[in-house]
Motif scaffolding. Structure first.
Motif, PDB file in Angstrom:
ATOM      1  N   LEU A 198      -0.278  -6.612  19.549  1.00 34.57           N
ATOM      2  CA  LEU A 198      -0.786  -7.811  18.869  1.00 34.57           C
ATOM      3  C   LEU A 198       0.020  -9.051  19.232  1.00 34.57           C
ATOM      4  N   ARG A 199       1.316  -8.868  19.431  1.00 30.36           N
ATOM      5  CA  ARG A 199       2.164 -10.012  19.809  1.00 30.36           C
ATOM      6  C   ARG A 199       1.784 -10.586  21.161  1.00 30.36           C
ATOM      7  N   GLU A 200       1.102  -9.813  21.988  1.00 34.02           N
ATOM      8  CA  GLU A 200       0.686 -10.259  23.320  1.00 34.02           C
ATOM      9  C   GLU A 200      -0.680 -10.939  23.298  1.00 34.02           C
ATOM     10  N   THR A 201      -1.237 -11.141  22.096  1.00 32.56           N
ATOM     11  CA  THR A 201      -2.546 -11.778  21.978  1.00 32.56           C
ATOM     12  C   THR A 201      -2.425 -13.079  21.191  1.00 32.56           C
ATOM     13  N   LYS A 202      -3.529 -13.796  21.092  1.00 32.26           N
ATOM     14  CA  LYS A 202      -3.556 -15.020  20.303  1.00 32.26           C
ATOM     15  C   LYS A 202      -3.556 -14.739  18.801  1.00 32.26           C
ATOM     16  N   PHE A 203      -3.715 -13.467  18.427  1.00 28.42           N
ATOM     17  CA  PHE A 203      -3.644 -13.138  17.000  1.00 28.42           C
ATOM     18  C   PHE A 203      -2.322 -13.600  16.421  1.00 28.42           C
ATOM     19  N   TRP A 204      -1.239 -13.276  17.131  1.00 24.34           N
ATOM     20  CA  TRP A 204       0.125 -13.468  16.630  1.00 24.34           C
ATOM     21  C   TRP A 204       0.569 -14.911  16.826  1.00 24.34           C
ATOM     22  N   SER A 205       0.741 -15.634  15.759  1.00 26.23           N
ATOM     23  CA  SER A 205       1.291 -16.993  15.721  1.00 26.23           C
ATOM     24  C   SER A 205       0.375 -18.071  16.280  1.00 26.23           C
ATOM     25  N   HIS A 206      -0.766 -17.706  16.835  1.00 24.78           N
ATOM     26  CA  HIS A 206      -1.715 -18.728  17.280  1.00 24.78           C
ATOM     27  C   HIS A 206      -2.879 -18.814  16.289  1.00 24.78           C
ATOM     28  N   TYR A 207      -3.544 -17.674  16.050  1.00 20.18           N
ATOM     29  CA  TYR A 207      -4.639 -17.649  15.085  1.00 20.18           C
ATOM     30  C   TYR A 207      -4.168 -17.308  13.678  1.00 20.18           C
ATOM     31  N   PHE A 208      -3.077 -16.563  13.583  1.00 20.58           N
ATOM     32  CA  PHE A 208      -2.528 -16.171  12.288  1.00 20.58           C
ATOM     33  C   PHE A 208      -1.010 -16.292  12.322  1.00 20.58           C
ATOM     34  N   THR A 209      -0.433 -16.604  11.178  1.00 21.31           N
ATOM     35  CA  THR A 209       1.020 -16.503  11.040  1.00 21.31           C
ATOM     36  C   THR A 209       1.296 -15.350  10.086  1.00 21.31           C
ATOM     37  N   ILE A 210       2.312 -14.595  10.416  1.00 12.92           N
ATOM     38  CA  ILE A 210       2.714 -13.465   9.585  1.00 12.92           C
ATOM     39  C   ILE A 210       3.721 -14.005   8.577  1.00 12.92           C
ATOM     40  N   GLU A 211       3.318 -14.098   7.327  1.00 10.91           N
ATOM     41  CA  GLU A 211       4.162 -14.686   6.293  1.00 10.91           C
ATOM     42  C   GLU A 211       5.176 -13.692   5.740  1.00 10.91           C
ATOM     43  N   LYS A 212       4.752 -12.450   5.578  1.00 12.13           N
ATOM     44  CA  LYS A 212       5.648 -11.446   5.004  1.00 12.13           C
ATOM     45  C   LYS A 212       5.142 -10.066   5.376  1.00 12.13           C
ATOM     46  N   ILE A 213       6.069  -9.157   5.645  1.00  9.33           N
ATOM     47  CA  ILE A 213       5.751  -7.752   5.896  1.00  9.33           C
ATOM     48  C   ILE A 213       6.480  -6.939   4.839  1.00  9.33           C
ATOM     49  N   ILE A 214       5.710  -6.120   4.105  1.00  2.76           N
ATOM     50  CA  ILE A 214       6.283  -5.331   3.012  1.00  2.76           C
ATOM     51  C   ILE A 214       5.984  -3.853   3.253  1.00  2.76           C
ATOM     52  N   PRO A 215       6.965  -3.080   3.704  1.00  5.28           N
ATOM     53  CA  PRO A 215       6.757  -1.632   3.855  1.00  5.28           C
ATOM     54  C   PRO A 215       6.981  -0.937   2.516  1.00  5.28           C
ATOM     55  N   ALA A 216       6.205   0.106   2.260  1.00  2.54           N
ATOM     56  CA  ALA A 216       6.311   0.806   0.982  1.00  2.54           C
ATOM     57  C   ALA A 216       5.913   2.270   1.151  1.00  2.54           C
ATOM     58  N   ILE A 217       6.436   3.101   0.263  1.00  5.26           N
ATOM     59  CA  ILE A 217       6.063   4.509   0.200  1.00  5.26           C
ATOM     60  C   ILE A 217       5.433   4.743  -1.170  1.00  5.26           C
ATOM     61  N   GLU A 218       4.193   5.196  -1.182  1.00  2.00           N
ATOM     62  CA  GLU A 218       3.470   5.374  -2.434  1.00  2.00           C
ATOM     63  C   GLU A 218       4.185   6.371  -3.345  1.00  2.00           C
ATOM     64  N   ASN A 219       4.463   5.923  -4.564  1.00  2.00           N
ATOM     65  CA  ASN A 219       5.060   6.758  -5.610  1.00  2.00           C
ATOM     66  C   ASN A 219       6.341   7.470  -5.178  1.00  2.00           C
ATOM     67  N   GLU A 220       7.112   6.853  -4.318  1.00  2.00           N
ATOM     68  CA  GLU A 220       8.335   7.494  -3.821  1.00  2.00           C
ATOM     69  C   GLU A 220       9.295   7.831  -4.951  1.00  2.00           C
ATOM     70  N   TYR A 221       9.412   6.961  -5.940  1.00  2.00           N
ATOM     71  CA  TYR A 221      10.349   7.205  -7.032  1.00  2.00           C
ATOM     72  C   TYR A 221      10.008   8.501  -7.765  1.00  2.00           C
ATOM     73  N   ALA A 222       8.728   8.737  -8.016  1.00  2.00           N
ATOM     74  CA  ALA A 222       8.313   9.952  -8.723  1.00  2.00           C
ATOM     75  C   ALA A 222       8.554  11.180  -7.854  1.00  2.00           C
ATOM     76  N   LYS A 223       8.294  11.063  -6.568  1.00  2.00           N
ATOM     77  CA  LYS A 223       8.527  12.188  -5.665  1.00  2.00           C
ATOM     78  C   LYS A 223      10.018  12.500  -5.586  1.00  2.00           C
ATOM     79  N   HIS A 224      10.832  11.466  -5.527  1.00  2.00           N
ATOM     80  CA  HIS A 224      12.273  11.668  -5.452  1.00  2.00           C
ATOM     81  C   HIS A 224      12.802  12.424  -6.668  1.00  2.00           C
ATOM     82  N   TYR A 225      12.319  12.044  -7.831  1.00  2.00           N
ATOM     83  CA  TYR A 225      12.787  12.668  -9.066  1.00  2.00           C
ATOM     84  C   TYR A 225      11.917  13.840  -9.511  1.00  2.00           C
TER      85      TYR A 225
END
Length: 131
Positions: free
Chosen positions: A91-118
């Protein structure tokens, strides 16, 4: 105690990654339809990239009517970090990245990780829906 390592096995427990993005004036200047339009860009540029990486599936949500933080949210379901990294690099090699869109924030997450951990019930879900 169960094998906690399995909760970090993306093949069986995918990671979800949220991208908060904003459209640029260049994107909005494109007509929605036509050979050089927004939908054509998606079909001709984005779809082939997404098709190459089955371990990074994207869904797209419009948010501009509800927040000023972003215009759209891309939600990635990732079962392969190699595929996710491939998508990002391509995607960085296309106009998507920073030309047509700006990436404001990236948030990685694991669904219900806290419950799985405990090894406990997932809050906010009935016992029937958690099975």
């Amino acid at each position: 105690m169960s094998d906690l390592g399995s909760q970090y096995d993306l093949a069986t427990n995918p990671m979800t990654i949220f991208w908060l993005i904003k459209t640029t004036p260049e994107w909005l200047e494109l007509p929605p339809h036509g050979d050089n339009g927004r939908f054509a860009f998606g079909k001709n540029v984005l779809d082939p990239i997404l098709d190459r990486y089955s371990g990074a599936i994207m869904t797209f949500y419009d948010a501009e009517a509800f927040t000023a933080d972003c215009t759209d949210v891309m939600v990635w379901t990732v079962t392969s970090l190699k595929d996710y990294n491939g998508v990002v690099n391509d995607l960085r090699e296309t106009k998507f990245w920073s030309h047509y869109f700006t990436i404001e924030k990236i948030i990685p997450a694991i669904e219900n990780e806290y419950a799985k951990h405990y090894e406990t019930a997932i809050h906010g879900q009935s016992a029937q829906s958690a099975t």
